[in-house]
Design a protein around this motif. Structure first.
Motif, PDB file in Angstrom:
ATOM      1  N   PRO A 266      45.935  65.482 175.378  1.00  0.00           N
ATOM      2  CA  PRO A 266      46.101  66.429 174.270  1.00  0.00           C
ATOM      3  C   PRO A 266      45.909  65.773 172.909  1.00  0.00           C
ATOM      4  O   PRO A 266      46.138  64.573 172.735  1.00  0.00           O
ATOM      5  N   PHE A 267      45.498  66.595 171.957  1.00  0.00           N
ATOM      6  CA  PHE A 267      45.383  66.143 170.566  1.00  0.00           C
ATOM      7  C   PHE A 267      46.747  65.676 170.061  1.00  0.00           C
ATOM      8  O   PHE A 267      46.893  64.592 169.502  1.00  0.00           O
ATOM      9  N   ILE A 268      47.766  66.499 170.264  1.00  0.00           N
ATOM     10  CA  ILE A 268      49.145  66.130 169.947  1.00  0.00           C
ATOM     11  C   ILE A 268      49.964  66.302 171.222  1.00  0.00           C
ATOM     12  O   ILE A 268      50.082  67.418 171.735  1.00  0.00           O
ATOM     13  N   ASP A 269      50.485  65.219 171.733  1.00  0.00           N
ATOM     14  CA  ASP A 269      51.246  65.268 172.973  1.00  0.00           C
ATOM     15  C   ASP A 269      52.610  65.891 172.686  1.00  0.00           C
ATOM     16  O   ASP A 269      53.568  65.201 172.319  1.00  0.00           O
ATOM     17  N   LEU A 270      52.703  67.210 172.842  1.00  0.00           N
ATOM     18  CA  LEU A 270      53.918  67.928 172.493  1.00  0.00           C
ATOM     19  C   LEU A 270      55.093  67.550 173.396  1.00  0.00           C
ATOM     20  O   LEU A 270      56.245  67.550 172.957  1.00  0.00           O
ATOM     21  N   ARG A 271      54.797  67.234 174.669  1.00  0.00           N
ATOM     22  CA  ARG A 271      55.884  66.814 175.562  1.00  0.00           C
ATOM     23  C   ARG A 271      56.496  65.502 175.073  1.00  0.00           C
ATOM     24  O   ARG A 271      57.722  65.349 175.041  1.00  0.00           O
ATOM     25  N   LEU A 272      55.618  64.578 174.720  1.00  0.00           N
ATOM     26  CA  LEU A 272      56.087  63.284 174.229  1.00  0.00           C
ATOM     27  C   LEU A 272      56.813  63.454 172.895  1.00  0.00           C
ATOM     28  O   LEU A 272      57.835  62.816 172.641  1.00  0.00           O
ATOM     29  N   LEU A 273      56.277  64.347 172.053  1.00  0.00           N
ATOM     30  CA  LEU A 273      56.900  64.597 170.754  1.00  0.00           C
ATOM     31  C   LEU A 273      58.278  65.230 170.934  1.00  0.00           C
ATOM     32  O   LEU A 273      59.237  64.853 170.250  1.00  0.00           O
ATOM     33  N   ILE A 280      60.838  63.600 165.352  1.00  0.00           N
ATOM     34  CA  ILE A 280      60.853  64.960 164.796  1.00  0.00           C
ATOM     35  C   ILE A 280      61.776  65.025 163.584  1.00  0.00           C
ATOM     36  O   ILE A 280      61.431  65.624 162.552  1.00  0.00           O
ATOM     37  N   LEU A 281      62.946  64.408 163.693  1.00  0.00           N
ATOM     38  CA  LEU A 281      63.891  64.404 162.575  1.00  0.00           C
ATOM     39  C   LEU A 281      63.306  63.681 161.367  1.00  0.00           C
ATOM     40  O   LEU A 281      63.538  64.084 160.220  1.00  0.00           O
TER      41      LEU A 281
END
Length: 465
Positions: A266-273, A280-281
């Protein structure tokens, strides 16, 4: 995934000499100064190409749109093709944008120029962060190179403030075209330095390039781009919200989440994020601080011009101490890799400054306004430096490019949100009362930012404050 284009081992003492860092600083500074250069040129541009002044605002929005999308995309491309290649490609885009805008005769040409400049300047920061991370690991550094990272903050954040007086000087001396033409010598200097002093990336074979293109997730980048543009269009529609645009944007956001969870690269690994809550904070803290900082830069300055009848040139000098304070504190904080104390100090300063804005009136002496705006220099300098050091340690080397781009994207979201606040509360008129309403929102956001920091156990338990 390991970085395949890492440089050869480098001695620690020679890792970050001025030859290496200077082009990175110049490249990173091109983005923020171009966001503010244009502010003083909008009225003369409108007169020269015979359009209403309001239409020239699209030149500001175009660069924001380009930057929000291009920052994380440039980071991803840097990870895939090499940071030096992406850095150089971006500088060429800036050069083309400067020529096109300087010679432009209509709004469409200037719009294309601003998009080129936005995309080109967006490559500077994420590619610089990846180059620095590669060099640090090659030199086997055990801590972030604080002084180098601090220089990036100064180049990438604090220089935004000085863009206003510089832009005003350029327009007064050589006309509105100079805010476009100034990119030509700056880009040429950055190009020569980068070609000469930044180590080459590893050779890309054609078949490897093809596989890399497949892995980049171009579809994800496109959906993310349209989603961010939709968000920007909605925020710019305030105070008369375009609910249809918001609905489409939400649907696109959901489609982006679905797609990123489906693809293998993925472009942005949302699971990893999602699993990296501290990162995120960090993004949220930075965005909240930038809402307040940019509200001061654009909202308080509008109030000064309209209510206190101060010229744009004088306003630029009134808020100049804010930039000087941020530069000084960035230099002091970054050299020691401090995180906890600067984060708390930046949040407290943001709260104090917001209360100060709430208390100012038309009769408030200018010196107090200078002091209040300078307090936000603490937020800008300490907050940006500490948050950058924090996310540098929260991601791996092969994620630093995209993570850096997202860091800047959240900063731009903060900037755009501040523009929306100004549009809502300064409509239909600018007054003390409306400024106080904006300040009340800033106080709330400052409190939220402070709570996020205090509630973060990992931040509060850091041995090195």
């Amino acid at each position: 995934m390991n970085i395949s284009n890492s440089p050869q081992p480098t001695e620690s003492k020679d890792a970050f000499d001025w030859h290496f860092v200077t082009p990175l600083y110049i490249g990173s500074a091109l983005n923020p100064v171009n966001t503010t250069f244009i502010a003083t040129a909008l009225v003369p541009i409108a007169a020269a190409i015979n359009v209403p002044v309001g239409q020239t605002a699209v030149l500001v929005a175009a660069l924001y749109m380009a930057c929000i999308v291009a920052q994380p995309a440039a980071g991803k491309l840097s990870e895939a093709f090499g940071p030096r290649r992406v850095f150089l490609a971006g500088i060429f885009a800036v050069l083309a944008g400067g020529v096109l805008g300087g010679l432009g005769q209509d709004l469409v040409t200037l719009l294309v120029s601003r998009i080129l400049i936005g995309v080109g300047t967006s490559t500077g920061y994420p590619s610089a962060m990846l180059l620095i991370r590669q060099r640090a690991e090659s030199a086997r550094l055990t801590e972030p190179p604080g002084g180098v990272l601090g220089g990036l903050v100064i180049a990438g954040m604090a220089t935004a403030v000085i863009g206003l007086p510089i832009g005003g000087f350029l327009v007064a001396a050589w006309g509105w075209r100079s805010v476009f033409f100034i990119n030509i010598p700056l880009a040429l200097v950055a190009l020569i330095m980068a070609f000469s002093w930044i180590p080459r990336d590893t050779q890309c074979r054609s078949e490897k390039t093809l596989r890399t293109l497949v892995r980049i997730d171009l579809a994800g980048i496109m959906v993310f781009s349209v989603t961010m543009i939709g968000l920007l269009v909605f925020l710019m529609s305030l105070p008369d919200p375009n609910w249809i645009v918001l609905g489409v944007t939400v649907l696109l956001g959901l489609a982006f989440v679905w797609w990123e969870g489906k693809v293998s690269q993925p472009f942005i690994d949302l699971r990893l994020l999602a699993a990296n809550q501290p990162l995120i904070l960090t993004y949220v803290r930075f965005a909240l601080a930038m809402v307040c900082v940019y509200t001061v830069m654009y909202g308080v300055t509008q109030w000064l011009q309209i209510v206190k009848n101060i010229s744009s040139a004088d306003v630029g000098f009134i808020i100049l101490p804010m930039s000087l304070v941020s530069i000084l504190l960035t230099w002091l904080v970054s050299r020691r890799n401090l995180v906890r104390t600067p984060l708390i100090a930046s949040a407290v300063a943001c709260l104090i400054g917001s209360v100060g804005v709430f208390l100012v009136t038309t009769t408030t002496p200018i010196i107090w306004i200078v002091v209040i705006t300078a307090v936000f220099g603490i937020t800008m300098g300490m907050g940006a430096s500490a948050n950058q050091t924090t996310f540098y340690t929260q991601v791996t080397a092969d994620q630093i490019g995209t993570a850096s781009g997202l860091f800047r994207t959240f900063g731009y979201i903060g900037s755009i949100t501040s523009s929306a606040l100004i549009a809502i509360f300064f409509n239909p008129n600018v007054s003390d009362q409306n400024l106080h309403l904006i300040a009340a929102v800033m106080v709330v956001l400052s409190v939220v930012g402070l709570i996020i920091i205090i509630a973060d156990r990992k931040i509060m338990m850091l041995v090195k404050a």
